[in-house]
Design an enzyme around this catalytic site. Sequence first.
Site, PDB file in Angstrom:
ATOM      1  N   LYS A   1       0.845  -1.202   0.000  1.00  0.00           N
ATOM      2  CA  LYS A   1       0.000   0.000   0.000  1.00  0.00           C
ATOM      3  C   LYS A   1       0.879   1.251   0.000  1.00  0.00           C
ATOM      4  CE  LYS A   1      -3.922  -2.331   2.053  1.00  0.00           C
ATOM      5  NZ  LYS A   1      -4.658  -2.780   3.243  1.00  0.00           N
TER       6      LYS A   1
ATOM      7  N   GLN B   1      -4.889  -1.216   9.337  1.00  0.00           N
ATOM      8  CA  GLN B   1      -4.848  -2.572   8.808  1.00  0.00           C
ATOM      9  C   GLN B   1      -5.497  -3.547   9.797  1.00  0.00           C
ATOM     10  OE1 GLN B   1      -3.816  -3.300   5.736  1.00  0.00           O
ATOM     11  NE2 GLN B   1      -4.055  -5.504   5.920  1.00  0.00           N
TER      12      GLN B   1
ATOM     13  N   ASP C   1     -11.232   2.933   3.712  1.00  0.00           N
ATOM     14  CA  ASP C   1     -11.662   1.532   3.654  1.00  0.00           C
ATOM     15  C   ASP C   1     -13.183   1.437   3.474  1.00  0.00           C
ATOM     16  OD1 ASP C   1      -9.741  -0.535   3.806  1.00  0.00           O
ATOM     17  OD2 ASP C   1      -9.323  -0.087   5.910  1.00  0.00           O
TER      18      ASP C   1
HETATM   19  N1  GUN Z   1      -6.965  -6.630   6.027  1.00  0.00           N
HETATM   20  C1  GUN Z   1      -7.202  -7.401   4.934  1.00  0.00           C
HETATM   21  N2  GUN Z   1      -7.820  -6.685   3.959  1.00  0.00           N
HETATM   22  C2  GUN Z   1      -7.973  -5.431   4.465  1.00  0.00           C
HETATM   23  C3  GUN Z   1      -8.526  -4.239   3.935  1.00  0.00           C
HETATM   24  O1  GUN Z   1      -9.024  -4.169   2.807  1.00  0.00           O
HETATM   25  N3  GUN Z   1      -8.486  -3.153   4.760  1.00  0.00           N
HETATM   26  C4  GUN Z   1      -7.956  -3.209   5.999  1.00  0.00           C
HETATM   27  N4  GUN Z   1      -7.973  -2.098   6.730  1.00  0.00           N
HETATM   28  N5  GUN Z   1      -7.433  -4.294   6.530  1.00  0.00           N
HETATM   29  C5  GUN Z   1      -7.441  -5.401   5.757  1.00  0.00           C
END
Ligand code: GUN
Length: 296
Positions: free
Chosen positions: A55, A99, A122
């Site tokens: 990311k 996350q 998100d």
């Molecule tokens: N953990 C696995 N996929 C995601 C996601 O799309 N967003 C977040 N914040 N955590 C994750």
Amino acid sequence: MSKAQIIDGKACAKGVREKIKAVVTDLKESCGLTPGLAVVLVGADPASDIYVSNKVKQTVGAGMNSFEHRLPQETAQDDLLSLIEQLNGDDQVHGILVQLPLPDHIDEAKVIAAIDPLKDVDGFHSINAGRLSTGQPALVPCTPVGCVILAKKVKPDLTGLEAVVIGRSNIVGKPVAQLLLQENCTVTIAHSRTKNLADVVRRADLLVVAAGQQEMVRGTWIKPGAIVIDVGIHRLTTPEGKTKLVGDVAFDEAVKVAGAITPVPGGVGPMTIACLLRNTVVASYRSEGVEAPDLG
Ligand code: GUN
């Protein structure tokens, strides 16, 4: 026997990223605004570590500011909430991503609720979930947006299709169903308690599978010609001792029946981060009181 079109998520994600990069360049030149994304990781889960690193890399690659916060596993919930409050008030930060999963001693729902809904890239905050389900401008969860973009690559107008979604999570199943309703599909949400799942799946012109069960959907379940979007990703070891990634759909069977199908890897996965960048740009524009241009 015919073979399905393989939907190339990697190429599609690259296209989205290029469009975003161009818009970011324009935003910087015309308004002096650089979109910024803050990513917060608590603990050292190896999978989360890789996701966060990707990311950050792609955020920087798109010309945006990246603010990385890596906190120790034993971080107190109040300290995490204080960091979120600080990020909420920081004008340089347009998007905040915490996350998941978080360590057991931290209440995920409380953390998500603490994020400013306007920075919730998100799309997990209840305000954004509610805005999506009532058709108001929202930040929409990234994987569901990626699924719909990929389906529309095959069929730009999804109106009238029978869509079946397997999975009812807040992160994928429910929001993708909402998006498909907005695309004028007739939507069924199936899940682990659904009776005669194979028969329900056989109705689908468009099938989105986010069940979390490796190779659960068999080729015989699929309507000939259907569009199949596979959100699952599972690592398995072959009898020869090699590791292999597979989805929630038995790809080798499904590819012989479907009209189009996403592979694993290289299908939905790459779209998730591309859509995260997209949401960060959308949030940046909204911080200036305007809607972002069409980002594909
Ligand atoms: N953990 C696995 N996929 C995601 C996601 O799309 N967003 C977040 N914040 N955590 C994750």
